[in-house]
Design a protein around this motif. Structure first.
Motif, PDB file in Angstrom:
ATOM      1  N   ASN A 242       0.817  -1.228   0.000  1.00 37.73           N
ATOM      2  CA  ASN A 242       0.000   0.000   0.000  1.00 37.73           C
ATOM      3  C   ASN A 242       0.848   1.274   0.000  1.00 37.73           C
ATOM      4  O   ASN A 242       0.344   2.354   0.276  1.00 37.73           O
ATOM      5  CB  ASN A 242      -0.934  -0.012   1.214  1.00 37.73           C
ATOM      6  CG  ASN A 242      -1.992  -1.101   1.079  1.00 37.73           C
ATOM      7  OD1 ASN A 242      -2.439  -1.403  -0.033  1.00 37.73           O
ATOM      8  ND2 ASN A 242      -2.378  -1.715   2.186  1.00 37.73           N
ATOM      9  N   THR A 243       2.107   1.132  -0.297  1.00 35.81           N
ATOM     10  CA  THR A 243       3.024   2.273  -0.312  1.00 35.81           C
ATOM     11  C   THR A 243       2.578   3.285  -1.369  1.00 35.81           C
ATOM     12  O   THR A 243       2.271   2.911  -2.505  1.00 35.81           O
ATOM     13  CB  THR A 243       4.449   1.775  -0.676  1.00 35.81           C
ATOM     14  OG1 THR A 243       4.669   0.531  -0.014  1.00 35.81           O
ATOM     15  CG2 THR A 243       5.507   2.776  -0.300  1.00 35.81           C
ATOM     16  N   GLU A 244       2.539   4.565  -0.974  1.00 37.39           N
ATOM     17  CA  GLU A 244       2.202   5.619  -1.940  1.00 37.39           C
ATOM     18  C   GLU A 244       3.482   6.033  -2.660  1.00 37.39           C
ATOM     19  O   GLU A 244       4.582   5.853  -2.131  1.00 37.39           O
ATOM     20  CB  GLU A 244       1.649   6.863  -1.214  1.00 37.39           C
ATOM     21  CG  GLU A 244       0.488   6.599  -0.292  1.00 37.39           C
ATOM     22  CD  GLU A 244      -0.821   6.301  -1.019  1.00 37.39           C
ATOM     23  OE1 GLU A 244      -0.873   6.474  -2.257  1.00 37.39           O
ATOM     24  OE2 GLU A 244      -1.776   5.876  -0.348  1.00 37.39           O
ATOM     25  N   TYR A 245       3.306   6.648  -3.821  1.00 36.31           N
ATOM     26  CA  TYR A 245       4.475   7.054  -4.606  1.00 36.31           C
ATOM     27  C   TYR A 245       5.433   7.928  -3.787  1.00 36.31           C
ATOM     28  O   TYR A 245       6.630   7.704  -3.767  1.00 36.31           O
ATOM     29  CB  TYR A 245       4.001   7.805  -5.864  1.00 36.31           C
ATOM     30  CG  TYR A 245       5.119   8.336  -6.703  1.00 36.31           C
ATOM     31  CD1 TYR A 245       5.863   7.489  -7.517  1.00 36.31           C
ATOM     32  CD2 TYR A 245       5.465   9.690  -6.656  1.00 36.31           C
ATOM     33  CE1 TYR A 245       6.918   7.970  -8.265  1.00 36.31           C
ATOM     34  CE2 TYR A 245       6.513  10.179  -7.409  1.00 36.31           C
ATOM     35  CZ  TYR A 245       7.239   9.314  -8.209  1.00 36.31           C
ATOM     36  OH  TYR A 245       8.289   9.803  -8.935  1.00 36.31           O
ATOM     37  N   ASN A 246       4.853   8.916  -3.050  1.00 40.63           N
ATOM     38  CA  ASN A 246       5.736   9.824  -2.309  1.00 40.63           C
ATOM     39  C   ASN A 246       6.293   9.215  -1.025  1.00 40.63           C
ATOM     40  O   ASN A 246       7.048   9.863  -0.317  1.00 40.63           O
ATOM     41  CB  ASN A 246       5.046  11.168  -2.031  1.00 40.63           C
ATOM     42  CG  ASN A 246       3.798  10.981  -1.201  1.00 40.63           C
ATOM     43  OD1 ASN A 246       3.537   9.874  -0.706  1.00 40.63           O
ATOM     44  ND2 ASN A 246       3.014  12.031  -1.050  1.00 40.63           N
ATOM     45  N   GLU A 247       5.926   7.952  -0.736  1.00 38.60           N
ATOM     46  CA  GLU A 247       6.530   7.262   0.413  1.00 38.60           C
ATOM     47  C   GLU A 247       7.707   6.383  -0.019  1.00 38.60           C
ATOM     48  O   GLU A 247       8.413   5.837   0.816  1.00 38.60           O
ATOM     49  CB  GLU A 247       5.492   6.373   1.114  1.00 38.60           C
ATOM     50  CG  GLU A 247       4.418   7.177   1.839  1.00 38.60           C
ATOM     51  CD  GLU A 247       3.307   6.278   2.350  1.00 38.60           C
ATOM     52  OE1 GLU A 247       2.790   6.564   3.446  1.00 38.60           O
ATOM     53  OE2 GLU A 247       2.944   5.310   1.671  1.00 38.60           O
TER      54      GLU A 247
END
Ligand code: BT5
Length: 324
Positions: free
Chosen positions: A214-219
């Protein structure tokens, strides 16, 4: 996590609005700078804490934890997950699994963590993942196999995990030989096998798997933003990590037991269906330097076949491959 950090979270949880740094430093009996350091460290563990000057801090979102009973209820009948260790934070699940394996932990012991402070990749590289967003776990195996077959377990793990991800989320997964999980030309997961034993007798194998869920791009760490992705980035949908983990363990166990019983043919053909590198021109790093050629698939020992100029084909049993 330290008691202080737990108290910081408790204070923020108790307040729907902002809590000033001054109020927190008063309650905790520490400086405002120390409060800020705790907040920073909590952010790296997946807590989203908004900081606004002259107002203070507000807790926006807590990391979503794995639900162990969901996992163990799905793996109740299986060997993998019968012994289960869950950590909020750990140095590396592979490191812990190796220690436990050395102490005699049984086959199928699973070590899982929400975050790792020193997640390991191959050749001393790192695996980095924000807390509570991916799956970071290791499984202890005690296969009755000669050491010369051990590398094939990487292919078994990669194909099993790829199948489970695909059938549970619909995200198509290809495997970049030998250990990378790819989707949409970007890396979403990796596998690290660590082995102990003698030439004709494996003592234990630790299969470590890291997957961006579930990692977001900015993470994603900045240097990885061009090459990495997560299941959520690709599909736009969040995934229930507990259930996905259970599905991966079930698939892993099934393919592993089949390989022990009947050999590696099934895993090899499943790998071939997902081979990311087939027919691509690549460069394989060797001790003598890079070797460039066209990938002709893998042979029946799981070795990468590289077509060099003058029709010569070279086999690689391990190695680091980059697209040319
Ligand atoms: C791997 O190594 O891909 C194996 C990674 C295995 C990690 C798991 S997590 C649970 C278990 N416990 C551990 O300590 N490790 C295992 P390698 O092929 O060497 O790739 C490492 C490279 O992948 C790094 O140098 C980065 O370039 C890249 N990388 C690091 N973190 C990444 C991420 N989250 N997503 C995509 N790429 C990443």
């Amino acid at each position: 996590m330290s008691q202080r950090k737990r108290t910081v979270i408790d204070i923020l949880r108790a307040s729907p609005g902002f809590v000033s740094g001054e109020a927190m430093s008063g309650t905790l009996g520490i400086s405002r700078n120390a409060v800020h350091k705790h907040v920073k460290s909590l952010r790296s563990r997946g807590y989203r804490i908004l900081g606004v000057s002259h107002r203070g801090y507000r807790l926006e979102e807590e990391p979503c934890r794995l639900v162990v009973p969901v996992i163990t209820s799905l793996t109740r009948q299986s060997i993998f997950g019968r012994a289960f260790r869950y950590y909020d934070e750990i140095e590396s699940t592979n490191l812990e699994a190796k220690t436990l394996a050395g102490e005699g932990a049984p086959e199928g012991t699973v070590i899982i963590a929400e975050s790792q402070s020193a997640g390991r990749g191959r050749l001393g590289r790192r695996w980095t993942s924000p807390a509570g967003k991916g799956l970071l776990f290791s499984v202890i195996l005690r296969p009755d196999l000669p050491m010369s077959d051990a590398h094939l377990l990487t292919l078994v793990a990669a194909t099993a995990v790829a199948q489970a991800i695909e059938s549970h989320t619909g995200v198509p997964i290809r495997i970049k030989w030998p250990n990378d999980l790819y989707t949409d030309h970007r890396k979403v997961g990796g596998i690290l096998l660590e082995i102990s034993g003698e030439q004709d007798d494996i003592d234990w194998v630790v299969v470590g798997i890291g997957l961006n869920v579930n990692t977001e791009y900015n993470e994603l760490p900045v240097p990885l933003r061009r090459t990495a992705a997560s299941l959520k980035i690709v599909s736009g949908k969040p995934v229930d990590r507990s259930e996905l983990l259970a599905r991966m363990l079930l698939a892993l166990e099934s393919m592993y037991l089949t390989a022990l019983r009947t050999g590696f043919d099934q895993a090899l053909s499943a790998f071939r269906e997902r081979d990311y590198l087939n027919r691509k021109t690549v460069s394989v790093q060797t001790r003598e330097g890079p070797v460039v050629g066209e990938v002709m698939g893998i042979d029946n020992r799981g070795a990468l076949l590289l077509q060099l100029p003058h029709r010569h084909v070279r086999r690689f049993y391990a190695g680091d491959v980059t697209l040319h």
